[in-house]
Design an enzyme around this catalytic site. Sequence first.
Site, PDB file in Angstrom:
ATOM      1  N   ARG A 294       0.814  -1.237   0.000  1.00  0.00           N
ATOM      2  CA  ARG A 294       0.000   0.000   0.000  1.00  0.00           C
ATOM      3  C   ARG A 294       0.837   1.272   0.000  1.00  0.00           C
ATOM      4  O   ARG A 294       0.368   2.352   0.365  1.00  0.00           O
ATOM      5  CB  ARG A 294      -0.982   0.013   1.175  1.00  0.00           C
TER       6      ARG A 294
ATOM      7  N   LYS B 249       2.699  11.273 -11.733  1.00  0.00           N
ATOM      8  CA  LYS B 249       1.826  10.394 -12.516  1.00  0.00           C
ATOM      9  C   LYS B 249       2.563   9.082 -12.737  1.00  0.00           C
ATOM     10  O   LYS B 249       3.691   9.088 -13.251  1.00  0.00           O
ATOM     11  CB  LYS B 249       1.481  11.014 -13.874  1.00  0.00           C
TER      12      LYS B 249
ATOM     13  N   GLU C 173       8.881  17.222 -25.480  1.00  0.00           N
ATOM     14  CA  GLU C 173       8.269  17.600 -24.195  1.00  0.00           C
ATOM     15  C   GLU C 173       8.872  18.904 -23.671  1.00  0.00           C
ATOM     16  O   GLU C 173       8.249  19.609 -22.892  1.00  0.00           O
ATOM     17  CB  GLU C 173       8.412  16.473 -23.167  1.00  0.00           C
TER      18      GLU C 173
ATOM     19  N   LYS D  53       6.692  22.877 -14.922  1.00  0.00           N
ATOM     20  CA  LYS D  53       5.895  21.736 -14.465  1.00  0.00           C
ATOM     21  C   LYS D  53       5.604  21.863 -12.969  1.00  0.00           C
ATOM     22  O   LYS D  53       4.498  21.566 -12.505  1.00  0.00           O
ATOM     23  CB  LYS D  53       6.587  20.411 -14.797  1.00  0.00           C
TER      24      LYS D  53
ATOM     25  N   GLU E 244      -4.836  16.903 -11.498  1.00  0.00           N
ATOM     26  CA  GLU E 244      -5.444  17.263 -12.783  1.00  0.00           C
ATOM     27  C   GLU E 244      -6.943  17.493 -12.708  1.00  0.00           C
ATOM     28  O   GLU E 244      -7.714  16.936 -13.479  1.00  0.00           O
ATOM     29  CB  GLU E 244      -5.098  16.211 -13.855  1.00  0.00           C
TER      30      GLU E 244
ATOM     31  N   ARG F 234      -3.683  21.274 -14.772  1.00  0.00           N
ATOM     32  CA  ARG F 234      -2.629  20.337 -15.153  1.00  0.00           C
ATOM     33  C   ARG F 234      -2.842  19.752 -16.550  1.00  0.00           C
ATOM     34  O   ARG F 234      -1.883  19.338 -17.213  1.00  0.00           O
ATOM     35  CB  ARG F 234      -2.494  19.211 -14.106  1.00  0.00           C
TER      36      ARG F 234
ATOM     37  N   ASN G 194      -0.764  18.342 -21.268  1.00  0.00           N
ATOM     38  CA  ASN G 194      -1.037  17.328 -22.299  1.00  0.00           C
ATOM     39  C   ASN G 194      -1.178  17.947 -23.684  1.00  0.00           C
ATOM     40  O   ASN G 194      -1.758  17.342 -24.584  1.00  0.00           O
ATOM     41  CB  ASN G 194      -2.305  16.546 -21.938  1.00  0.00           C
TER      42      ASN G 194
ATOM     43  N   HIS H 154      -0.853  15.806 -26.768  1.00  0.00           N
ATOM     44  CA  HIS H 154      -0.966  14.405 -26.361  1.00  0.00           C
ATOM     45  C   HIS H 154      -2.258  13.745 -26.856  1.00  0.00           C
ATOM     46  O   HIS H 154      -2.288  12.528 -26.995  1.00  0.00           O
ATOM     47  CB  HIS H 154      -0.876  14.281 -24.842  1.00  0.00           C
TER      48      HIS H 154
ATOM     49  N   HIS I  80      -1.433  10.495 -28.458  1.00  0.00           N
ATOM     50  CA  HIS I  80      -1.840   9.181 -27.922  1.00  0.00           C
ATOM     51  C   HIS I  80      -2.566   8.358 -28.984  1.00  0.00           C
ATOM     52  O   HIS I  80      -2.426   7.131 -29.034  1.00  0.00           O
ATOM     53  CB  HIS I  80      -2.735   9.354 -26.700  1.00  0.00           C
TER      54      HIS I  80
ATOM     55  N   HIS J 223       6.991   8.005 -27.910  1.00  0.00           N
ATOM     56  CA  HIS J 223       6.010   8.909 -27.301  1.00  0.00           C
ATOM     57  C   HIS J 223       6.294  10.366 -27.687  1.00  0.00           C
ATOM     58  O   HIS J 223       5.391  11.098 -28.112  1.00  0.00           O
ATOM     59  CB  HIS J 223       6.047   8.730 -25.772  1.00  0.00           C
TER      60      HIS J 223
END
Length: 369
Positions: free
Chosen positions: A125, A147, A189, A231, A241, A245, A249, A252, A256, A269
């Site tokens: 956990r 993330k 990026e 960032k 987000e 935030r 992206n 993206h 994606h 990517h």
Amino acid sequence: MTQSIQHTVHIDLADRSYPIHIGAGLLAQSALYQSLPKAQSALIVSNTTVAPLYAASLQQVLQEKYAQVFTVVLPDGEAYKNWQTLNLIFDALLAQACDRKTVLFALGGGVVGDMTGFAAASYMRGVPFVQVPTTLLSQVDSSVGGKTGINHPAGKNMVGAFYQPRMVLCDLDVLQTLPERELSAGLAEVIKYGPIADSAFLLWLEQNMEALRARAPDALAHAIRRSCEIKAWVVGQDEREAGLRAILNFGHTFGHAIEAGLGYGEWLHGEAVGCGMVMAARLSQLLGLVDEALVQRLQTLVQRAGLPVRGPLLAERDNAGRYLELMRLDKKSEAGEIKFVLIDGCGKACVRAAPEACVRQVIDACCAV
Ligand code: NAD
Ligand code: GLY
């Protein structure tokens, strides 16, 4: 010790705050690790490419702090960012009887970092973890902000958690072994931060692209620092987000779709994001948010970074329809409505839906025939 730290950027998240150190030779600076939590053991997670280059140095320095230091070496590649590979980390932790204080070290690019972070979030956990990013992309983006996760065949990064590292070490020296194509992918990026948040940084990138591609340490250090500062500013306001935030992206949503449509690993990517930014800029222009000149500036910069600027065909018939189908899976989508990160004047971003006809027009105009 501090001689080789060129910059430290702080992520301010109350009791989850942490430093990002940027400089040459940081990986082997034992003093940097002293502030980490005490534990009996540490596990280095790396892959078949990075481990032979850097795991021994990290192992050596960590042995000064931890009684036991183990290493697990994962297969290399985006195609392995999945449950099976994630399980190899849990297998190693359990095989070595690691406890809830064991510290995980992600030594690699974004794939290793995202998987290690997710493993750290869920093993017993939650155990502490440290990011030691070894690609430009991971130094400027994926190692920062918490993330973590893995891909699902139906969509990228669909399973994961927000889980912050205790420290990020961006060692400039490791970037010297990065393949050219990966350096370019990282530059996508970096470029992203200009149009969404800092028009002066966009200008600086236009003036320093050659130095960056030549891996000049000072240029790299500045680009990494400014990227991490932007960032940190975003994540400090919106860790999970809820709104702001999402601007990170930029490029993206189209990107994606390219990655998923071609199969993960076909385009890198960063390559997909580079091309996706050009498409998102074109959509912004079509919606009247920016002028043609900015689209051209961005396209030229992406091209100068060594990145593709035309999207691949994802279907022989109704290519735009296939893009739209894949983009509806994007995490920003709500009730099937695709939300795009758009530029709203240079240095400012917004997130909004767009008429399907405009999106189709952009895809048709920006894809290879
Ligand atoms: P990657 O992790 O696949 O690394 C790229 C390649 O470079 C790999 O083959 C790797 O083994 C090799 N490599 C790494 N460091 C090296 C070095 N110093 N010398 C030689 N080779 C080296 O790819 P990436 O571009 O670092 O990361 C992409 C991943 O990051 C994607 O899965 C993406 O979804 C994720 N990502 C996550 C976030 C986030 O916020 N968590 C943000 C952006 C991207
Ligand atoms: N790379 C996007 C984010 O961290 O939110």
